[in-house]
Each structure stands twice: as structure tokens, then as C-alpha cells.
Design a protein around this motif. Structure first.
Motif, PDB file in Angstrom:
ATOM      1  N   GLU A  75      76.370  21.156 -65.172  1.00 29.03           N
ATOM      2  CA  GLU A  75      77.453  21.914 -64.570  1.00 29.03           C
ATOM      3  C   GLU A  75      78.182  21.063 -63.526  1.00 29.03           C
ATOM      4  O   GLU A  75      77.628  20.094 -63.001  1.00 29.03           O
ATOM      5  CB  GLU A  75      76.903  23.182 -63.915  1.00 29.03           C
ATOM      6  CG  GLU A  75      76.344  24.194 -64.892  1.00 29.03           C
ATOM      7  CD  GLU A  75      77.396  24.704 -65.861  1.00 29.03           C
ATOM      8  OE1 GLU A  75      78.459  25.174 -65.394  1.00 29.03           O
ATOM      9  OE2 GLU A  75      77.165  24.616 -67.074  1.00 29.03           O
ATOM     10  N   HIS A  97      83.513  36.885 -70.366  1.00 28.78           N
ATOM     11  CA  HIS A  97      82.216  36.487 -69.815  1.00 28.78           C
ATOM     12  C   HIS A  97      81.992  37.061 -68.422  1.00 28.78           C
ATOM     13  O   HIS A  97      80.846  37.367 -68.055  1.00 28.78           O
ATOM     14  CB  HIS A  97      82.098  34.961 -69.817  1.00 28.78           C
ATOM     15  CG  HIS A  97      82.026  34.383 -71.194  1.00 28.78           C
ATOM     16  ND1 HIS A  97      80.949  34.586 -72.017  1.00 28.78           N
ATOM     17  CD2 HIS A  97      82.909  33.642 -71.911  1.00 28.78           C
ATOM     18  CE1 HIS A  97      81.155  33.989 -73.178  1.00 28.78           C
ATOM     19  NE2 HIS A  97      82.337  33.406 -73.134  1.00 28.78           N
ATOM     20  N   GLN A 101      78.399  39.050 -68.114  1.00 27.87           N
ATOM     21  CA  GLN A 101      77.314  38.478 -67.311  1.00 27.87           C
ATOM     22  C   GLN A 101      76.619  39.470 -66.379  1.00 27.87           C
ATOM     23  O   GLN A 101      75.382  39.511 -66.339  1.00 27.87           O
ATOM     24  CB  GLN A 101      77.830  37.253 -66.564  1.00 27.87           C
ATOM     25  CG  GLN A 101      78.077  36.083 -67.513  1.00 27.87           C
ATOM     26  CD  GLN A 101      78.940  34.988 -66.948  1.00 27.87           C
ATOM     27  OE1 GLN A 101      79.327  35.028 -65.774  1.00 27.87           O
ATOM     28  NE2 GLN A 101      79.255  33.997 -67.768  1.00 27.87           N
ATOM     29  N   ASN A 325      80.168  30.995 -77.728  1.00 24.57           N
ATOM     30  CA  ASN A 325      80.785  31.630 -76.566  1.00 24.57           C
ATOM     31  C   ASN A 325      82.232  31.200 -76.347  1.00 24.57           C
ATOM     32  O   ASN A 325      82.786  31.427 -75.277  1.00 24.57           O
ATOM     33  CB  ASN A 325      79.949  31.332 -75.315  1.00 24.57           C
ATOM     34  CG  ASN A 325      78.650  32.108 -75.330  1.00 24.57           C
ATOM     35  OD1 ASN A 325      78.639  33.317 -75.506  1.00 24.57           O
ATOM     36  ND2 ASN A 325      77.534  31.417 -75.171  1.00 24.57           N
ATOM     37  N   VAL A 363      73.314  31.858 -65.851  1.00 27.29           N
ATOM     38  CA  VAL A 363      74.078  32.823 -66.639  1.00 27.29           C
ATOM     39  C   VAL A 363      75.577  32.559 -66.522  1.00 27.29           C
ATOM     40  O   VAL A 363      76.336  32.745 -67.479  1.00 27.29           O
ATOM     41  CB  VAL A 363      73.735  34.258 -66.194  1.00 27.29           C
ATOM     42  CG1 VAL A 363      74.699  35.268 -66.806  1.00 27.29           C
ATOM     43  CG2 VAL A 363      72.306  34.601 -66.592  1.00 27.29           C
ATOM     44  N   ASN A 364      76.011  32.103 -65.369  1.00 23.14           N
ATOM     45  CA  ASN A 364      77.442  31.856 -65.154  1.00 23.14           C
ATOM     46  C   ASN A 364      77.820  30.400 -65.415  1.00 23.14           C
ATOM     47  O   ASN A 364      78.854  29.926 -64.941  1.00 23.14           O
ATOM     48  CB  ASN A 364      77.847  32.253 -63.743  1.00 23.14           C
ATOM     49  CG  ASN A 364      77.145  31.408 -62.677  1.00 23.14           C
ATOM     50  OD1 ASN A 364      76.186  30.697 -62.970  1.00 23.14           O
ATOM     51  ND2 ASN A 364      77.626  31.501 -61.446  1.00 23.14           N
ATOM     52  N   GLY A 365      76.995  29.672 -66.150  1.00 21.73           N
ATOM     53  CA  GLY A 365      77.300  28.280 -66.445  1.00 21.73           C
ATOM     54  C   GLY A 365      78.601  28.127 -67.213  1.00 21.73           C
ATOM     55  O   GLY A 365      78.979  28.996 -68.008  1.00 21.73           O
ATOM     56  N   ARG A 368      77.236  25.357 -70.449  1.00 23.75           N
ATOM     57  CA  ARG A 368      76.173  25.924 -71.282  1.00 23.75           C
ATOM     58  C   ARG A 368      75.859  27.332 -70.804  1.00 23.75           C
ATOM     59  O   ARG A 368      75.499  27.525 -69.645  1.00 23.75           O
ATOM     60  CB  ARG A 368      74.913  25.065 -71.212  1.00 23.75           C
ATOM     61  CG  ARG A 368      73.743  25.628 -72.006  1.00 23.75           C
ATOM     62  CD  ARG A 368      72.445  24.913 -71.664  1.00 23.75           C
ATOM     63  NE  ARG A 368      72.497  23.532 -72.068  1.00 23.75           N
ATOM     64  CZ  ARG A 368      72.193  23.090 -73.293  1.00 23.75           C
ATOM     65  NH1 ARG A 368      71.820  23.954 -74.214  1.00 23.75           N
ATOM     66  NH2 ARG A 368      72.264  21.813 -73.580  1.00 23.75           N
ATOM     67  N   LYS A 369      76.008  28.294 -71.697  1.00 23.56           N
ATOM     68  CA  LYS A 369      75.661  29.675 -71.363  1.00 23.56           C
ATOM     69  C   LYS A 369      74.386  30.048 -72.126  1.00 23.56           C
ATOM     70  O   LYS A 369      74.232  29.698 -73.293  1.00 23.56           O
ATOM     71  CB  LYS A 369      76.798  30.631 -71.739  1.00 23.56           C
ATOM     72  CG  LYS A 369      78.048  30.443 -70.883  1.00 23.56           C
ATOM     73  CD  LYS A 369      79.143  31.378 -71.296  1.00 23.56           C
ATOM     74  CE  LYS A 369      80.311  31.328 -70.314  1.00 23.56           C
ATOM     75  NZ  LYS A 369      80.902  29.973 -70.196  1.00 23.56           N
ATOM     76  N   TYR A 371      73.290  32.505 -73.706  1.00 26.34           N
ATOM     77  CA  TYR A 371      73.347  33.678 -74.584  1.00 26.34           C
ATOM     78  C   TYR A 371      74.284  33.417 -75.752  1.00 26.34           C
ATOM     79  O   TYR A 371      75.166  32.557 -75.696  1.00 26.34           O
ATOM     80  CB  TYR A 371      73.761  34.938 -73.823  1.00 26.34           C
ATOM     81  CG  TYR A 371      75.031  34.839 -73.016  1.00 26.34           C
ATOM     82  CD1 TYR A 371      76.279  35.131 -73.586  1.00 26.34           C
ATOM     83  CD2 TYR A 371      75.008  34.472 -71.674  1.00 26.34           C
ATOM     84  CE1 TYR A 371      77.448  35.063 -72.845  1.00 26.34           C
ATOM     85  CE2 TYR A 371      76.167  34.393 -70.926  1.00 26.34           C
ATOM     86  CZ  TYR A 371      77.390  34.689 -71.508  1.00 26.34           C
ATOM     87  OH  TYR A 371      78.545  34.615 -70.772  1.00 26.34           O
TER      88      TYR A 371
END
Length: 475
Positions: A75, A97, A101, A325, A363-365, A368-369, A371
Motif C-alpha cells: 500500500e 467499496h 467495507q 474488485n 480491508v480498505n487497501g 489488494r483487497k 475480498y
């Protein structure tokens, strides 16, 4: 058909909107190779060529579960760098997103308040060779040995021949019927042209010569009960050929209540890894539309009498598409569904967690997320369909119960081997096909599958990859 207890679901809340699913268990249970938990006896294993003899449970080889989130981060290191990156993200993607999230974190918080298990996955079985390694500039461990052993699994399947068949007349040869009472021996994988079917309620064993000229690839495959597959290359890297079927060898008359896709989306990290080919969004959309047009069931159609399955009691027509995503991936899934008469009714969000229930990455990347999302559409009977103004998903507000916002369910699951996803047969049956404690008869097609599912049809160039006998152990 009575629905047995789903041993792969470790937790679910009362409204069935939040789940913990064990990925290896979901695959094993969907193979129809595990004992029925209701009677305490073992079923027939694929390693058992004498039907009726009690044998031990089958487990699929897996990667060791992650014990902690991925080390390090790709990140942005500063707020200024993050702001610059955010400027490149489409507005609709950011809004989506930002909406997802907090709901995802709330679902995990709800699980922690109710789930009493110490770990968020079952014990796994993996080869002694599955040793974690860290590649340069890659923070997370990668378990590659099983993938390496199976990467030449389908050598000799004559990819060029399979690809050409889509441009020729449709293959209408009779299905290859497997026996569940003896080994089914074939000269090579390439001889498995068209539909291959195991109509028995017991698994079948398929053996074929699979050599790439350097080292042998696995040659024995476990074919689940009442399953069928088509080993083929689905041409999505080129414009639609004229006068061709989208899945070679699958008759246009064969319709399915559920069509499930896990497409090879264009993706930068996948292109670097070389795991599989990816294709432009427009061509992929075209191919998904072709398949849905031809093979999705509508209640004013009657499945052919020579279908593998008995006449389905279910009149549902469902389709699901796994997405990345990115905005383009999500829009492609929506366009493919809405252009073929489906209304998006649900989104299932798979949150990737460690064995302790923590997200594997922020989660807020931005890069890379942790999910992925399955977009699910439902098509109503043609005779009662009322045209409505088309509303793009990006314009939908986030406040439920706005009808343009699909119902969301959250699935927490510890990742396994690369691209291996939870098998959702049990979840679809629980949520869509269950009636009065029993599962209705229904038909299902999985496209771009990497393993088979009992009672389902699968199509793609890797459909039996993880049905290789060496991918399974007894225990």
C-alpha cells in the motif's frame, strides 16, 4: 432429495446472511465422496473399486491455513501517495467499496460475538512437500508444489484440436458413459471428446495416459456421482465465431437452473504469475452472454428427456459470476446478466481471513483487497416478465431496501491454493432450492471450473484438474 447437514459451514447467523465456510470441506462434500453425517457410516470412496465397502472419508490436499495476515504491505506509504492513487480509481468503484467495507467489518464483528470455535477453519491435509516459500518482493507465502504437480495435468488434451472444434459444426456425438463398478481406461485425455458422464450414484474412476514427454502427469481421476464434464477450451480471446455453440459438445437443448462462472478476468497480478490466460472485457462479456442465452433455463422451456437429471422440480433460473474488485469486472458481470434477461438479486462477498478470523490484508487497501464478490442474477419466466427501465448499478443508492440494491451475504473463509474458491453447492441449495427440509431437483452448470461437483455439469480446460487421485487422501 433430503439435504444433509452441511459440514463445511462452521457458522451461520439466523437470517443466513453471514457464514463461515471451510473451503477444503466444501469441495470434498460437494464431490459426494464423504460419509453421510446423519447415519455415521462411510460412503463409497473413489479409491474403493468394490462398491458398497465402507471406507474412510476423503480429504482434498490443501495449503496450510494462514495464521496471521500477510506480512508487509504494497500500500502507499504516505497520505499524499494514497491520495494520488485514489485519484486514478473510478468514482463508482470508490463508492461501491466505501459502501461494502463497513458492512464487511460489521459481519466479522457479528461472527466474533457469536462463534465459539477457536479457529475459523477445519484441520487441513497437505503434502509434506507443501513448504511455504517467500519470493523476492512478495510478502505473503506461496504454496506451489501441488500446483506444480498438477500444472501438466491435462497435457495431451490437444488444446489446438479442442479450440478448432468451436469453429466447426457443433459436436453432437453421444456422451461417453462411465462405469462406477470398474476402472474406465482411455488411451489419452484427448480422446475424451464431448460430454463425459457418470450417471451412477457412486463415484467412478477414470484412467488415461497423460505424458508431456518430460515427466508423467497424474493419470487417474475421481469422477463424482451423477456428474458430467466437457474438457474444452472456451474461446474468449477472439470475436464470436459465426454458427457455433459457446461450449463445444454441449447441446443447445440442455438447460440449467443454475449457471455459475469463475472467469479468467484481466488482472495485472494474474498476468505476471502466468497462472492462466486472461482476456479483454468485451470479448469475455460476449462469451458469458452467449452461454446464458443458450443454456440458462426459463420456466417456459422443458429440459430434454435424455438429460442426465430427472425432470427438475425447480423452476428457478439463476446465474452467478465471480468478479474481481475492479469497476470493469463488476460492470461486465452486471451487463452480462441484465442483457440476457436476469435481474441482479444478490451479491455474496467472500472475505478472506486467517485461521484466527482476521482479514488477510487491510480491508480498505487500494492495491489488494481481502475480498471477492459473486454477483447473482435471477431470471423470471418470460410469460410474466414486465419490462422496466434499465437502471445502471452504479446509480443505485446504498440505502436498503432500495430495490436496485441486491441482497448481500458475507462468507468468511480461509484461503487455500491459488484461485481455489469455496464450493457453493450447499449454499445455493440451502438458500434457493430447499423446500420443506428437502432439496428440489435442479440442474447446474459450472463454467471455467477446476474440479467437478456431484450432480453438476462442468466445462473448461481444467475441469478435472483437482479431481486427480493424487490430490486426495483418506483420513
Amino acid at each position: 432429495m433430503t439435504s444433509p447437514e452441511d459440514q463445511s459451514i462452521l457458522y451461520h447467523n439466523e437470517p443466513n446472511t453471514v457464514f463461515i465456510i471451510d473451503i477444503p470441506s466444501s469441495i470434498a462434500q460437494a464431490q459426494g465422496l464423504t460419509p453421510d453425517p446423519r447415519d455415521g457410516t462411510a460412503g463409497t470412496s473413489a479409491g474403493d473399486l468394490e462398491p458398497g465397502r465402507n471406507v474412510s472419508r476423503k480429504h482434498i490436499l490443501s495449503a496450510p491455513p494462514l495464521e496471521s495476515p500477510y506480512a508487509g504491505s504494497c500500500e502507499p506509504k504516505t497520505e499524499a501517495a494514497r491520495a494520488r492513487l485514489l485519484e486514478q480509481v473510478p468514482t463508482n468503484e470508490k463508492l461501491f467499496h466505501d459502501e461494502i467495507q463497513p458492512l464487511l467489518l460489521s459481519a466479522l464483528h457479528g461472527i466474533r460475538g457469536k462463534y465459539r470455535g477457536a479457529r475459523w477453519c477445519r484441520p487441513r491435509h497437505f503434502s509434506d512437500e507443501e513448504i511455504p516459500r517467500t519470493r523476492k518482493r512478495r510478502a505473503e507465502p506461496e504454496y506451489v508444489t501441488l500446483e506444480k504437480r498438477t500444472q501438466n495435468l491435462l497435457k495431451g488434451s490437444s488444446t489446438a484440436k479442442v479450440s478448432r472444434s468451436h469453429h466447426a459444426a457443433p459436436n453432437i456425438r453421444p456422451p461417453t458413459i462411465l462405469s462406477s463398478t470398474s476402472t474406465n481406461v482411455f488411451e489419452s485425455i484427448s480422446s475424451l471428446d464431448g460430454i463425459v458422464r457418470n450417471p451412477s450414484s457412486q463415484p467412478a474412476l477414470l484412467k488415461a495416459d497423460c505424458h508431456d514427454g518430460i515427466e508423467p502427469a497424474p493419470s487417474e481421476y475421481i469422477i463424482p456421482p451423477e456428474s458430467q464434464f466437457i474438457l474444452c477450451t472456451i474461446p474468449i480471446s477472439e470475436p464470436r465465431p459465426k454458427s457455433t455453440f459457446p461450449i463445444s459438445g454441449l447441446p443447445s437443448t440442455q438447460k440449467f437452473n443454475l449457471v455459475l462462472f469463475d472467469p479468467p478476468w484481466p488482472n495485472r497480478s494474474v498476468r505476471r504469475s502466468g497462472h492462466y490466460s486472461t482476456h479483454p472485457y468485451e470479448l469475455l462479456t460476449q462469451r458469458l452472454q452467449d452461454i446464458l442465452h443458450m443454456h440458462a433455463f426459463t420456466s417456459d422451456q422443458t429440459p430434454p428427456l435424455n438429460n442426465l437429471y430427472r425432470y427438475p422440480q425447480s423452476q428457478l433460473s439463476l446465474a452467478g459470476i465471480w468478479t474481481t474488485n475492479s469497476e470493469k469486472s463488476r460492470q461486465t458481470a452486471y451487463d452480462s446478466l441484465t442483457s440476457t434477461g436476469f435481474t441482479v438479486v444478490e451479491e455474496w462477498i467472500w472475505i478472506k481471513i486467517t485461521a484466527n478470523g482476521d482479514p488477510v490484508s487491510p480491508v480498505n487497501g487500494l492495491w489488494r483487497k481481502p475480498y471477492e464478490i459473486l454477483v447473482i442474477g435471477r431470471r423470471e419466466p418470460v410469460s410474466v416478465t414486465v419490462p422496466e427501465p434499465e437502471i445502471p448499478f452504479s446509480s443505485c443508492k446504498s440505502l436498503e431496501p432500495d430495490p436496485c440494491v441486491p441482497k448481500r451475504r458475507f462468507i468468511a473463509a480461509v484461503p487455500d491454493l491459488h484461485s481455489r474458491k469455496p464450493n457453493l453447492k450447499g449454499l445455493f441449495e440451502r438458500l434457493f432450492f430447499a423446500r420443506d427440509g428437502s432439496v428440489q431437483q435442479y440442474t447446474a452448470l459450472e463454467v471455467f471450473a477446476r474440479n467437478l461437483t456431484a450432480g453438476w455439469c462442468a466445462a473448461g480446460n481444467e475441469v478435472i484438474k483437482f479431481n486427480a487421485r493424487e490430490c486426495w487422501v483418506e483420513g
